[in-house]
Design an enzyme around this catalytic site. Structure first.
Site: not given
Ligand SMILES: Cc1ncc(COP(=O)(O)O)c(C=O)c1O
Length: 191
Positions: A55-56, A58, A98, A125-126, A154
């Protein structure tokens, strides 16, 4: 994982390795060694009949986007200078949310180094409306443009209209083709 699977005595149809490969946001971030990752997975697959899912996030688009922002004011103090940008935490939430660190570079290079600490902040102003503290940077003036790097993942998707702040324009650059893919929001769009 092999050990856990052996204990469970269950044949999983697939194993989800998720994301988290990430990208190198600064020179001190260690990059994932994909060759080693690949070898480890192939070794695992030799002994297990299962499918691997990734699930890449970033790692696909993180370094494909930048946020270009203007210095609107420089507030000088004895210990550091606050570089107040026209981008804020609503435009790029990761540092506030984060503690993510995104490299900042000047849009136009000059050779004037300053011996001051620059704290790049937004105009909201935070206390969390800050991006980065940088020790060595070239001298900045008001109206200079700086580039916040690696915001392809993101970045816009976590952005908001907090503080009634319209979102910026989004431009896609493909080779020499430049295309507006999202118009700059107007205040009237929010009302
Ligand atoms: C369920 C799930 N899988 C994969 C990712 C991707 O993560 P990364 O960007 O660290 O590869 C995310 C990020 O929010 C996620 O929520």
């Amino acid at each position: 994982m092999g050990k856990i699977l052996k204990k469970s005595k269950y044949n999983f149809d697939y194993i989800d390795l998720g994301g988290g490969m990430g990208i190198s946001y600064s020179s001190i971030n260690k990059k994932l060694n994909y060759q080693k990752y690949n070898l480890a997975i192939n070794k695992f697959l030799k002994n297990h009949k299962t499918k691997i899912i990734f699930e890449p996030g970033r790692s696909i688009i993180g370094n494909a986007g930048v946020l270009i922002t203007k210095v609107i004011y420089i507030k000088e103090t004895r210990s550091k200078d606050f570089i107040i940008l026209d981008a804020a935490m609503n435009d790029l939430m990761r540092p506030a949310l984060y503690g993510a660190e995104h490299k900042i570079i000047p849009a136009l290079k000059n050779k004037k180094k300053v011996n001051k600490i620059y704290e790049f902040v937004g105009p909201i102003c935070e206390s969390t409306d800050k991006f980065l503290t940088q020790k060595k940077f070239q001298k900045l003036e008001e109206k200079d443009l700086v580039i916040i790097c690696d915001v392809g993942a993101y970045g816009m998707s976590l952005s908001s209209n907090y503080n009634v702040r319209p979102k910026p324009i989004e431009i896609l650059i493909k080779k020499s083709k430049v295309e507006v893919i999202k118009k700059r929001q107007k205040l009237a769009d929010l009302i």
